[in-house]
Motif scaffolding. Sequence first.
Motif, PDB file in Angstrom:
ATOM      1  N   VAL A 184       0.725  -1.125  -0.110  1.00 41.56           N
ATOM      2  CA  VAL A 184       0.160   0.179  -0.138  1.00 41.56           C
ATOM      3  C   VAL A 184       0.757   1.279  -0.034  1.00 41.56           C
ATOM      4  O   VAL A 184       1.857   1.333   0.533  1.00 41.56           O
ATOM      5  CB  VAL A 184      -0.915  -0.075   1.472  1.00 41.56           C
ATOM      6  N   TYR A 185       0.377   2.187  -0.860  1.00 42.67           N
ATOM      7  CA  TYR A 185       1.093   3.524  -0.758  1.00 42.67           C
ATOM      8  C   TYR A 185      -0.056   4.687  -0.596  1.00 42.67           C
ATOM      9  O   TYR A 185      -1.061   4.521  -0.962  1.00 42.67           O
ATOM     10  CB  TYR A 185       1.813   3.918  -1.809  1.00 42.67           C
ATOM     11  N   ARG A 186       0.420   5.812   0.370  1.00 46.62           N
ATOM     12  CA  ARG A 186      -0.648   6.813   0.523  1.00 46.62           C
ATOM     13  C   ARG A 186      -0.364   8.234  -0.096  1.00 46.62           C
ATOM     14  O   ARG A 186      -0.820   9.052   0.225  1.00 46.62           O
ATOM     15  CB  ARG A 186      -0.768   6.948   2.002  1.00 46.62           C
ATOM     16  N   LYS A 187       0.709   8.212  -0.842  1.00 52.42           N
ATOM     17  CA  LYS A 187       1.264   9.597  -1.480  1.00 52.42           C
ATOM     18  C   LYS A 187       2.091   9.405  -2.461  1.00 52.42           C
ATOM     19  O   LYS A 187       2.601   8.303  -2.791  1.00 52.42           O
ATOM     20  CB  LYS A 187       1.762  10.464  -0.524  1.00 52.42           C
ATOM     21  N   HIS A 188       2.153  10.409  -3.575  1.00 53.33           N
ATOM     22  CA  HIS A 188       3.174  10.167  -4.585  1.00 53.33           C
ATOM     23  C   HIS A 188       4.500  10.821  -4.503  1.00 53.33           C
ATOM     24  O   HIS A 188       4.429  11.885  -3.690  1.00 53.33           O
ATOM     25  CB  HIS A 188       2.558  10.885  -5.917  1.00 53.33           C
ATOM     26  N   GLY A 189       5.555  10.604  -4.808  1.00 50.27           N
ATOM     27  CA  GLY A 189       6.696  10.986  -4.611  1.00 50.27           C
ATOM     28  C   GLY A 189       8.040  10.104  -5.116  1.00 50.27           C
ATOM     29  O   GLY A 189       7.738   8.628  -5.515  1.00 50.27           O
ATOM     30  N   PRO A 190       9.029  10.581  -5.026  1.00 45.85           N
ATOM     31  CA  PRO A 190      10.084   9.758  -5.542  1.00 45.85           C
ATOM     32  C   PRO A 190      10.467   8.607  -4.521  1.00 45.85           C
ATOM     33  O   PRO A 190      11.263   7.713  -5.103  1.00 45.85           O
ATOM     34  CB  PRO A 190      11.437  10.624  -5.698  1.00 45.85           C
ATOM     35  N   ASP A 191      10.281   8.816  -3.275  1.00 44.06           N
ATOM     36  CA  ASP A 191      10.428   7.808  -2.343  1.00 44.06           C
ATOM     37  C   ASP A 191       9.861   6.482  -2.373  1.00 44.06           C
ATOM     38  O   ASP A 191       8.539   6.414  -1.943  1.00 44.06           O
ATOM     39  CB  ASP A 191      10.404   8.474  -0.658  1.00 44.06           C
ATOM     40  N   LEU A 192      10.282   5.433  -2.923  1.00 46.50           N
ATOM     41  CA  LEU A 192       9.587   4.258  -3.250  1.00 46.50           C
ATOM     42  C   LEU A 192       9.465   3.364  -1.614  1.00 46.50           C
ATOM     43  O   LEU A 192       8.889   2.268  -1.682  1.00 46.50           O
ATOM     44  CB  LEU A 192      10.259   3.438  -4.192  1.00 46.50           C
ATOM     45  N   ASP A 193      10.257   3.808  -0.699  1.00 46.56           N
ATOM     46  CA  ASP A 193      10.346   3.038   0.535  1.00 46.56           C
ATOM     47  C   ASP A 193       8.922   3.295   1.124  1.00 46.56           C
ATOM     48  O   ASP A 193       8.836   2.412   2.371  1.00 46.56           O
ATOM     49  CB  ASP A 193      11.592   3.696   1.518  1.00 46.56           C
ATOM     50  N   GLN A 194       8.065   4.086   0.731  1.00 45.18           N
ATOM     51  CA  GLN A 194       6.848   4.343   1.610  1.00 45.18           C
ATOM     52  C   GLN A 194       5.851   3.251   1.410  1.00 45.18           C
ATOM     53  O   GLN A 194       4.807   3.107   2.191  1.00 45.18           O
ATOM     54  CB  GLN A 194       6.267   5.762   1.350  1.00 45.18           C
ATOM     55  N   LEU A 195       6.212   2.240   0.318  1.00 46.55           N
ATOM     56  CA  LEU A 195       5.357   1.199   0.050  1.00 46.55           C
ATOM     57  C   LEU A 195       5.309   0.233   1.293  1.00 46.55           C
ATOM     58  O   LEU A 195       6.596  -0.139   1.551  1.00 46.55           O
ATOM     59  CB  LEU A 195       5.893   0.503  -1.383  1.00 46.55           C
TER      60      LEU A 195
END
Lengths: 359, 359
Positions: free
Chosen positions: A31-42
């Motif tokens: 799951v992810y909750r925002k867009h951006g270059p940081d793929l670690d948020q998945l």
Amino acid sequence: MLRSVLRRVLGGGQGWGAGPRRPIQSCSALVYRKHGPDLDQLRMEQWDLPAVGAHSVRLQILAAPVNPADINMMQGTYPILPEFPAVGGNEGMGEVVEVGAGVSSVRVGDWVIPVDAGFGTWRTEAVCDAADLLSVPRDVSLLGASTVSVNPCTAYRMLHDFQHLRPGDTVIQNGANSAVGQAVIQIAAALGLRTINIVRDRPNYEGLAAELKARGADHVMTEDELQRTGLGHILQEVPRPRLGLNCVGGVSGGLVLTSLDSGGTLVTYGGMAKKPLQIPAKSLIFQNISLKGFWMTQWKRNNRKDFHLLQSMVDALCAMLRSGQLTPPTCVLVPFQNYRQAIQATVQPHQCKQVLLMH
Amino acid sequence: MLRSVLRRVLGGGQGWGAGPRRPIQSCSALVYRKHGPDLDQLRMEQWDLPAVGAHSVRLQILAAPVNPADINMMQGTYPILPEFPAVGGNEGMGEVVEVGAGVSSVRVGDWVIPVDAGFGTWRTEAVCDAADLLSVPRDVSLLGASTVSVNPCTAYRMLHDFQHLRPGDTVIQNGANSAVGQAVIQIAAALGLRTINIVRDRPNYEGLAAELKARGADHVMTEDELQRTGLGHILQEVPRPRLGLNCVGGVSGGLVLTSLDSGGTLVTYGGMAKKPLQIPAKSLIFQNISLKGFWMTQWKRNNRKDFHLLQSMVDALCAMLRSGQLTPPTCVLVPFQNYRQAIQATVQPHQCKQVLLMH
């Protein structure tokens, strides 16, 4: 449409964060909750599944690739974006484990793939509308079935929809070693078409050329060679190409364009070089070359109501997979919990396709 | 086809240099015998005319423009080239002065224009096959009739053949002050279409904008303005354009392209900036923009057998000329013997169209 698909897949607000309402099943989802270059948020999270309704089905997702478009969608740079919270992944295959009372299109045990982009395939289970699924035969390989709906479908449509090609006709493409490029080589060979395949010069060029020829490529050459000599002696063996496929852009796209026969069509489906195509006016005016683009997601939207057209394309590709005329691209299989490794590998250049195995 | 047309016009080897064989008439013609940058080699010569056969006619050429393509043909840089000796000029109009016994399509006194490029119109008289001519009504002005078959026909076809446009729809074009551009403005207005017209910035920009608006242009803006602000406020008044017309190339062509609505078409018919179009992949893939070219000469070849289609286009344009909806471009009329002046003016930038008057 993407949002409505996601809502259906996620179960109308009964997903993660909404709190369980008579949860029958739950699943693991990336799951992810925002867009951006940081793929670690998945993050891997537990997601409640809604009950199966009259027209819906529950699937066990078996395998799902990590495609560059999935990454772009997470980064927010793709032309379609999901609502949050979003489950990653657009492609994959699952096995039907439960069907609603009103469902006749699939049965328990069937293998299925999503019709549309935006399904959110990086999860162990999903409940969705039966109309959002296409069937694939169970005697196709797991890898073949889970990677058929984006790249081979793109190759199939580009070979069918832009020029009336007959056996013996020639297609020229750049980026010939891409996943789509490899599918183009094999589907073209199955259709009796000849292919001229352009790749960038590289240290292991001879090995790559041999590999593409083993898949059925008639001719392989580097961009430098094409620029230096044109199609030259190749035109003694095959007719000048009437269809060109471009996923690179810049100089390479121009080389493919100027290799086409009068009245030919250049179809662009990618821009890997991140440089615009350079088109001389005379190619358009005096050679009557047309330029078009292709985007599988839009094609599916445009043809969403023609279920037979979608299913017959998938059936044709599965028949090729079964006969060995089409083989899945070289893949790295990654256990679902090691998803970070698959994501990181996908953003590196020159990596094989990463496929997540859920079970 | 060009060679056969020329042969028919010149009378099957009975032209200049073959010696007179029972010449019935002779004419003055502007003749060249080789290709190259030297335009001074064009000479006024006496040319014997063959007798009028059963299916041929004799014309007095009344007026013929000097178009850039005529110059390129002399220089040898055009995609179709004549046999030598060649008479210059591709466009013009004449009056029928004698008809063969089997001719029913035209009568003595009719005004006519050549169907095909390569007629060799810079001459006082010609004998040709009646099937190589289209009729124009005598109540159209001499200038209108002699300049209708290249630029207005190009504008007409581009507005009809690439997008299904309805009254109220918008067309955007660069090079809007070119002869084709001016015809586009007027024909579009007659069809109920709105036009956005891009011109290069220049000292007398306000005067030019007023002139184009007087012809019926809805909006006029400079390339710089379009690059700076996009279509901005114009889109509050007209829908985003679905058809773009490009005769410039380079940055200007790209600006027209990126102004188009999704699914739009950019038609290129010239490359005045001598720089290639720069096409971003995403315009093709995600905006589904198509690029095509248009060349009137090729269109006529493709539709040569559909005489009704050709004649009905010329009839429609002549009706617009008669009603004043279409006006000929600003022209300089040059007596035939002063042809050198017309040739020299045509190769200079920013000159009006030069039209040779034969009688």
